[in-house]
Design a protein around this motif. Structure first.
Motif, PDB file in Angstrom:
ATOM      1  N   ALA A  78       0.802  -1.207   0.116  1.00 53.46           N
ATOM      2  CA  ALA A  78       0.124   0.069   0.180  1.00 53.46           C
ATOM      3  C   ALA A  78       0.882   1.235   0.130  1.00 53.46           C
ATOM      4  CB  ALA A  78      -1.006  -0.001   1.042  1.00 53.46           C
ATOM      5  N   LEU A  79       2.077   1.297   0.617  1.00 51.49           N
ATOM      6  CA  LEU A  79       2.997   2.288   0.671  1.00 51.49           C
ATOM      7  C   LEU A  79       3.500   2.910  -0.786  1.00 51.49           C
ATOM      8  CD1 LEU A  79       5.416   1.321   3.759  1.00 51.49           C
ATOM      9  CD2 LEU A  79       3.376   3.265   3.668  1.00 51.49           C
TER      10      LEU A  79
ATOM     11  N   ARG B 196       1.148   2.877  -3.216  1.00 50.99           N
ATOM     12  CA  ARG B 196       0.241   3.454  -3.922  1.00 50.99           C
ATOM     13  C   ARG B 196      -0.255   2.749  -5.221  1.00 50.99           C
ATOM     14  NH1 ARG B 196      -1.622   7.917  -1.224  1.00 50.99           N
ATOM     15  NH2 ARG B 196      -3.159   8.565  -3.208  1.00 50.99           N
TER      16      ARG B 196
ATOM     17  N   THR C  13      -2.148   0.947  -8.432  1.00 52.49           N
ATOM     18  CA  THR C  13      -3.546   1.269  -9.073  1.00 52.49           C
ATOM     19  C   THR C  13      -3.927   0.352  -9.960  1.00 52.49           C
ATOM     20  OG1 THR C  13      -2.370   2.343 -10.873  1.00 52.49           O
ATOM     21  CG2 THR C  13      -3.071   3.731  -9.097  1.00 52.49           C
TER      22      THR C  13
ATOM     23  N   SER D  37      -6.680   4.134  -7.491  1.00 48.75           N
ATOM     24  CA  SER D  37      -5.836   3.823  -6.403  1.00 48.75           C
ATOM     25  C   SER D  37      -6.361   2.790  -5.446  1.00 48.75           C
ATOM     26  CB  SER D  37      -5.506   4.947  -5.434  1.00 48.75           C
ATOM     27  OG  SER D  37      -4.497   4.656  -4.441  1.00 48.75           O
TER      28      SER D  37
ATOM     29  N   ASP E  17      -4.624   1.644  -2.686  1.00 49.01           N
ATOM     30  CA  ASP E  17      -4.006   1.481  -1.293  1.00 49.01           C
ATOM     31  C   ASP E  17      -4.982   1.621  -0.096  1.00 49.01           C
ATOM     32  OD1 ASP E  17      -5.076   4.154  -1.817  1.00 49.01           O
ATOM     33  OD2 ASP E  17      -3.228   5.000  -1.135  1.00 49.01           O
ATOM     34  N   TRP E  18      -6.157   2.238  -0.370  1.00 44.89           N
ATOM     35  CA  TRP E  18      -7.168   2.142   1.055  1.00 44.89           C
ATOM     36  C   TRP E  18      -7.689   0.818   0.923  1.00 44.89           C
ATOM     37  CZ3 TRP E  18     -11.939   0.626  -0.388  1.00 44.89           C
ATOM     38  CH2 TRP E  18     -12.479   0.736  -1.537  1.00 44.89           C
TER      39      TRP E  18
ATOM     40  N   GLY F 121      -5.117  -1.575   2.856  1.00 51.45           N
ATOM     41  CA  GLY F 121      -4.949  -1.098   4.142  1.00 51.45           C
ATOM     42  C   GLY F 121      -6.099  -1.376   5.063  1.00 51.45           C
TER      43      GLY F 121
END
Length: 341
Positions: free
Chosen positions: A27-28, A30, A32, A288, A290-291, A294
């Motif tokens: 996730a760091l 980011r 897509t 993205s 990443d959320w 997480g």
């Protein structure tokens, strides 16, 4: 296989924490994923003829002119559009539609679009006539020269001045590429008098009935688009021309050219109608995630430290209380010991 499962269960916390760490590490960066979605492009035309100065609309409960209301609902509409949407602005007066600028990204140019709306004024009109029906052909010519397709969203009260007759009603059967356009009706069905201003925006009276009519023998001039309206001011209240939203004519015109009609007094209805318009194109856009990674890591971490399902735990505790209460009741009802003297 069973050996691996037992090993996982025995070291469950360690493995889950390792997975959680890997997800957070990914996730760091980011990451897509490409998603195909619609890209919309709009050409919003604002009627700036003098009937749009009629005060029969409201903003926050206060009476305002039709043009002021149009500018406000445009601000709210543009603020509600997602990034990537393109918006161009144009003005209508007489028989022509002019382009202020081609469709541009609403997010990248938000301040410029809002500033343009602030400066749109009826005094930019180049003629006193208002031939809305005729302007549909002009709109089609303008949009056809755009570098990419754009859907027309036309804000007007539909007021024709001078009034339409058989000789000055334009045939729109030849109009092409109007399928999917949106005509937005601005004004009330009750109507109000049209104010007449000086070039310095000072009120000097109201337009009269006579100023909206064709003079006898004016048919050839009107058909050629050369007719100039009389600029007569009403001499009394009864002589004032009352301009109403020409909803019937706008609905008929929309049906004739394959467009959709919607009243402009409801923002959500307008946005809903715009979403139904045909997009300019479809393209792949990186989204993205990443959320998402997480969130997944958080759920795994929670699962690692929850030994059993909370509902099962509560059920077990509740069952334990019931068993304790039952044992107490049995002890209270047990027979008393008999003592012999």
């Amino acid at each position: 296989m069973n050996k691996l499962i037992r090993k996982f269960i025995h070291h469950k916390d360690l493995y889950l924490l390792l997975v959680c760490f890997i997800l957070l590490a990914i996730a760091l960066f980011r990451p897509t994923v490409p998603v195909k979605h619609n890209i919309y492009s709009y050409f919003m035309v604002i009627d700036i003829t003098q009937s749009m100065n009629t005060v029969d609309m409201k903003i926050n409960g206060k009476p305002v002119s039709r043009i002021a209301y149009t500018k406000q609902i445009l601000r709210e509409t543009i603020s509600s559009l997602p990034c990537g949407t393109k918006v161009g602005l144009g003005m209508f007066s007489g028989v022509n539609v002019v382009t202020l600028y081609l469709p541009i990204d609403v997010c990248e140019n938000f301040s410029s679009i809002q500033d343009t709306l602030d400066h749109i004024d009826w005094r930019s009109a180049w003629t006193a006539d208002s031939r809305v029906r005729e302007s549909m052909l002009s709109s089609a010519r303008v949009v056809s020269n755009f570098p990419e397709p754009a859907q027309v969203v036309y804000f007007s009260d539909g007021e024709e001045a001078p009034k339409l007759h058989a000789f000055n009603t334009r045939d729109l059967s030849t109009l092409q590429n109007a399928d999917g356009w949106l005509l937005v009706g601005i004004g009330s069905m009750q109507g109000a008098a049209i104010p007449k201003f000086t070039e310095k925006n000072q009120l000097i009276g109201y337009w009269s009935h006579e100023s909206m009519q064709l003079a006898p023998g004016a048919a050839p001039i009107a058909a050629a688009g050369l007719l100039k309206r009389k600029r007569d001011v009403a001499e009394s209240v009864n002589d004032r021309y009352i301009a109403k939203l020409s909803e019937t004519s706008m609905m008929a015109m929309a049906k004739e050219i394959g467009a959709t009609y919607v009243r402009g007094d409801n923002l959500q209805a307008l946005l809903s109608a715009m979403r139904k318009q045909k997009p300019a194109r479809r393209e792949w856009t990186p989204i993205s995630i990443d959320w998402l990674l997480g969130t997944l890591a958080g759920l795994i971490l929670l699962f690692a430290y929850v030994p059993q399902h909370p509902l099962k735990k509560l059920k077990k505790r509740f069952s334990g209380k019931k068993q304790t209460q039952s044992s107490h009741q049995l002890s209270n009802h047990s027979p008393s010991s008999i003592t012999l003297d």
